[in-house]
Design a protein around this motif. Structure first.
Motif, PDB file in Angstrom:
ATOM      1  N   ALA A 154       2.211   1.734  -3.407  1.00  0.00           N
ATOM      2  CA  ALA A 154       1.193   2.134  -4.377  1.00  0.00           C
ATOM      3  C   ALA A 154       0.779   3.590  -4.204  1.00  0.00           C
ATOM      4  O   ALA A 154       0.282   4.207  -5.139  1.00  0.00           O
ATOM      5  CB  ALA A 154      -0.023   1.215  -4.252  1.00  0.00           C
ATOM      6  N   VAL A 179       0.829  -1.211   0.000  1.00  0.00           N
ATOM      7  CA  VAL A 179       0.000   0.000   0.000  1.00  0.00           C
ATOM      8  C   VAL A 179       0.864   1.263   0.000  1.00  0.00           C
ATOM      9  O   VAL A 179       0.618   2.204  -0.758  1.00  0.00           O
ATOM     10  CB  VAL A 179      -0.968   0.000   1.217  1.00  0.00           C
ATOM     11  CG1 VAL A 179      -1.572   1.374   1.419  1.00  0.00           C
ATOM     12  CG2 VAL A 179      -2.059  -1.040   1.015  1.00  0.00           C
ATOM     13  N   GLY A 238      -7.820   2.804   0.311  1.00  0.00           N
ATOM     14  CA  GLY A 238      -8.897   2.148   1.047  1.00  0.00           C
ATOM     15  C   GLY A 238     -10.238   2.179   0.348  1.00  0.00           C
ATOM     16  O   GLY A 238     -11.251   1.804   0.935  1.00  0.00           O
ATOM     17  N   ALA A 239     -10.254   2.626  -0.917  1.00  0.00           N
ATOM     18  CA  ALA A 239     -11.531   2.716  -1.619  1.00  0.00           C
ATOM     19  C   ALA A 239     -12.101   1.321  -1.891  1.00  0.00           C
ATOM     20  O   ALA A 239     -11.374   0.421  -2.267  1.00  0.00           O
ATOM     21  CB  ALA A 239     -11.349   3.459  -2.938  1.00  0.00           C
ATOM     22  N   LEU A 265     -10.665   1.368  -9.225  1.00  0.00           N
ATOM     23  CA  LEU A 265      -9.710   0.471  -8.569  1.00  0.00           C
ATOM     24  C   LEU A 265      -8.357   1.152  -8.373  1.00  0.00           C
ATOM     25  O   LEU A 265      -7.559   0.733  -7.538  1.00  0.00           O
ATOM     26  CB  LEU A 265      -9.537  -0.814  -9.382  1.00  0.00           C
ATOM     27  CG  LEU A 265     -10.729  -1.769  -9.324  1.00  0.00           C
ATOM     28  CD1 LEU A 265     -10.531  -2.930 -10.278  1.00  0.00           C
ATOM     29  CD2 LEU A 265     -10.920  -2.282  -7.912  1.00  0.00           C
ATOM     30  N   PHE A 319      -7.488   2.008  -4.879  1.00  0.00           N
ATOM     31  CA  PHE A 319      -7.428   0.872  -3.935  1.00  0.00           C
ATOM     32  C   PHE A 319      -6.520   1.155  -2.738  1.00  0.00           C
ATOM     33  O   PHE A 319      -6.860   0.869  -1.594  1.00  0.00           O
ATOM     34  CB  PHE A 319      -6.946  -0.380  -4.676  1.00  0.00           C
ATOM     35  CG  PHE A 319      -6.898  -1.606  -3.827  1.00  0.00           C
ATOM     36  CD1 PHE A 319      -8.052  -2.334  -3.572  1.00  0.00           C
ATOM     37  CD2 PHE A 319      -5.711  -2.041  -3.265  1.00  0.00           C
ATOM     38  CE1 PHE A 319      -8.018  -3.468  -2.778  1.00  0.00           C
ATOM     39  CE2 PHE A 319      -5.662  -3.173  -2.467  1.00  0.00           C
ATOM     40  CZ  PHE A 319      -6.823  -3.891  -2.222  1.00  0.00           C
ATOM     41  N   ALA A 320      -5.349   1.745  -3.020  1.00  0.00           N
ATOM     42  CA  ALA A 320      -4.367   1.954  -1.949  1.00  0.00           C
ATOM     43  C   ALA A 320      -4.852   2.971  -0.909  1.00  0.00           C
ATOM     44  O   ALA A 320      -4.266   3.091   0.164  1.00  0.00           O
ATOM     45  CB  ALA A 320      -3.037   2.399  -2.544  1.00  0.00           C
TER      46      ALA A 320
END
Lengths: 257, 325
Positions: free
Chosen positions: A76, A73, A106-107, A100, A103-104
């Motif tokens: 990213a 994470v 927290g979505a 997407l 994503f990192a």
């Protein structure tokens, strides 16, 4: 501090050397083109530098931190990586694929924060995908799909974007638009490292060019410094002239050497 | 809660009520309610609490565990035809249960059989998890699963071949056909903890399944810890599937069909798919189990047989209609 810095990277499979003693550094505001013939080790170099592939030798750091000590994470959030191929299995709508990219942060799909949705929207606009938001991924052309993947990578809004052949499937207009988008990003202080096969595009847009040949970085400098007839023959095996009218430089390839 | 979940949940509750009301002696709704609140005759209470309720719940939980495991494994393996048993867990659980039946150990206590099946599932899960730590390739995991399944099936065939008497052979065959007949609340309590842990692990790791939609490499670049994600799904699906097999034997296709049917309503997102797949899986098995009891056949149809009869054609239909790669 360098956004991405690699030193002495090496990797081999079954005794075959894919990357050897590769070193480079990316600073803010640079558009770096990574060029080299097929099989010269460009993709492997990117993966080693990002720590996605475990290296045999050398070191690599992002923002001064060794890649090994960054969690996926953390990495990213600093670097967005766009691999050459991201085969989709589900016919998801474009907006979800681009989302997407967050994503990192927290979505989760279907529950994006205000900030995440705005970043996704900006990215969709930057890649000229307005109107495509609800199209299913399997109804898109190859070029449209590769813009969706690019938008996904850009949605992370990271200081550095590392892209593996992002314009290969695009038509000339989108190729130039994408390169111009990269230039705009670097003007805003971000940095882009992109593998590219179209030497003309590299010559015209890149601020720096990394030349790769047989697993080694054989040249590293501005396009003006590094594009020479000899090097084009040695590295790519082509006969080509670098033409300059003082204002613009362009390449004329006459054929294989 | 979104609309799909609400509709499925309401349908599942409705099916459970129906399942308690229907059977060889139909009970009108007021008698069902009376029995549930301990206000009707002893006979009604016995039928509802000892026979129909555990059976309906068993069908629901088994379907839910298989539906969610299937959805999670399809997301992990990026394949719409992956089924909960793909990593060898179901077959190994079945093998351990067959062992118990072969040696006549089932008579030692009512929970010996389900516990043996759970143990088999745990061992298979552990093996596949260890492989996942060592390899980067999901194809390797699938092949190990196929190997485990084949080996378990071979030993089961051997045990049947050498069955000491026709009764133990019949027990093995019956168990393998898959049923929730004669399940008690004790059976449920034995399987539920494993199912609950499995489901909890899957739900906790579901966001990573969304990322995997773009492939392993892109997902890793997006910040997914690939190894952890794989372990979570293997362990979660292993526990849930193993517990389902322990409770009902082998019941196929629910785990493939349920995720497939709800997927278009959830924008094909592998993460949002988990809960609706579980609810639909539960709904399908509860309804199938009602069918099994209501259909007038000489010997009762087995739930696993009906599930396969209905599921296999749907499987072919899914395979033929795949839209991407």
């Amino acid at each position: 501090m360098k956004l991405l810095e690699a030193e002495g990277l090496g990797y081999s499979v079954d005794g075959r050397v894919l990357v050897a003693d590769a070193a480079f550094a990316l600073g803010a505001g640079e558009l770096t083109a990574l060029i080299g013939p097929n099989g010269s080790g460009k993709t492997t170099l990117l993966r080693l530098a990002l720590g996605v592939l475990e290296k045999d030798a050398g070191s690599s750091s992002i923002d001064g931190t060794a890649v090994e000590s960054l969690s996926p994470v953390e990495r990213a959030r600093r670097v967005a990586y766009l691999p050459q191929a991201s085969p989709l299995v589900w016919p998801q709508p474009v907006r979800d694929v681009v989302s997407l990219g967050r994503f990192a942060y927290g979505a989760a799909l279907g529950r994006l924060s205000q900030e995440d949705s705005e970043a996704v929207q900006r990215s969709i606009r930057a890649c000229q995908l307005d109107g495509f938001e609800e199209r299913a991924a399997d109804t898109l052309s190859g070029g449209e799909l590769s813009r969706v993947h690019l938008a996904r990578a850009l949605a992370a809004e990271t200081p550095l974007v590392v892209a593996d052949e992002p314009v290969a499937a695009l038509d000339p207009r989108y190729q130039h638009q994408t390169m111009q988008l990269f230039v705009d990003m670097t003007r805003a202080g971000r940095s882009v490292l992109t593998v590219i096969h179209d030497l003309d595009l590299a010559l015209r847009y890149a601020s720096k060019v990394l030349w790769m040949h047989e697993g080694r970085i054989v040249a590293n400098g501005t396009p003006q410094e590094t594009f020479t007839t000899t090097r084009l023959r040695d590295v790519f095996g082509i006969d080509a002239q670098v033409l300059s009218d003082g204002l613009h430089t362009r390449l004329e390839i006459s054929g294989p050497a | 809660m979104n609309r799909v979940v609400a509709i499925l949940l309401a349908s599942l509750v409705g099916a459970l009520v129906l399942s308690v009301a229907l059977g060889s002696v139909p009970l009108p709704l007021d008698r069902v309610l009376g029995a549930l609140t301990f206000q009707s005759s002893q006979g009604d209470q016995l039928v509802v609490w000892q026979i129909r309720l555990p059976r309906a719940f068993a069908a629901g939980f088994v379907g839910a565990a298989l539906g969610m495991s299937g959805a999670a494994l399809q997301g992990l393996l990026r394949n719409p035809l992956a089924e909960p048993g793909i990593l060898g867990v179901s077959a190994t659980a079945a093998l351990f249960a067959t062992f118990v039946l072969y040696f006549g150990l089932a008579t030692a206590g009512p929970l010996v059989l389900p516990l043996a099946a759970v143990a088999g599932a745990l061992i298979a899960t552990l093996l596949v998890a260890l492989a996942a730590i060592r390899t980067r390739s999901v194809v390797t995991l699938i092949l190990i699963g196929v190997g485990l399944s084949s080996f378990s099936a071979a030993i089961m065939a051997l045990l049947m071949n050498l069955a000491p008497n026709p009764f133990s052979l019949a027990d093995m065959v019956n168990w393998m056909l898959g049923t929730v007949d004669n399940r008690s609340f004790d059976d449920l309590l034995c399987a539920l903890p494993f199912m609950a842990i499995g489901v909890a692990v899957l739900l906790a790791s579901r966001r990573g399944l969304s990322a995997l939609a773009l492939g392993d490499e892109a997902a890793e670049g997006m910040g997914l810890d690939l190894k952890r994600q794989r372990l979570a799904v293997i362990i979660g699906a292993g526990l849930a599937t193993g517990a389902a097999v322990a409770l009902a034997g082998a019941i196929g296709f629910v785990g493939i069909v349920a995720p497939h049917l709800v997927r278009p309503f959830l924008r094909y997102d592998p993460a949002r798919l988990l809960v609706p797949s579980a609810l639909l899986g539960g709904l399908i098995l509860v309804l199938a189990d009602i069918g099994v009891r209501v259909l007038p056949t000489d010997s009762e149809l087995k739930l696993g047989v009906v599930a396969s009869l209905l599921g296999a054609p749907v499987f072919i239909w899914i395979a033929a209609r795949r839209r991407l790669a």
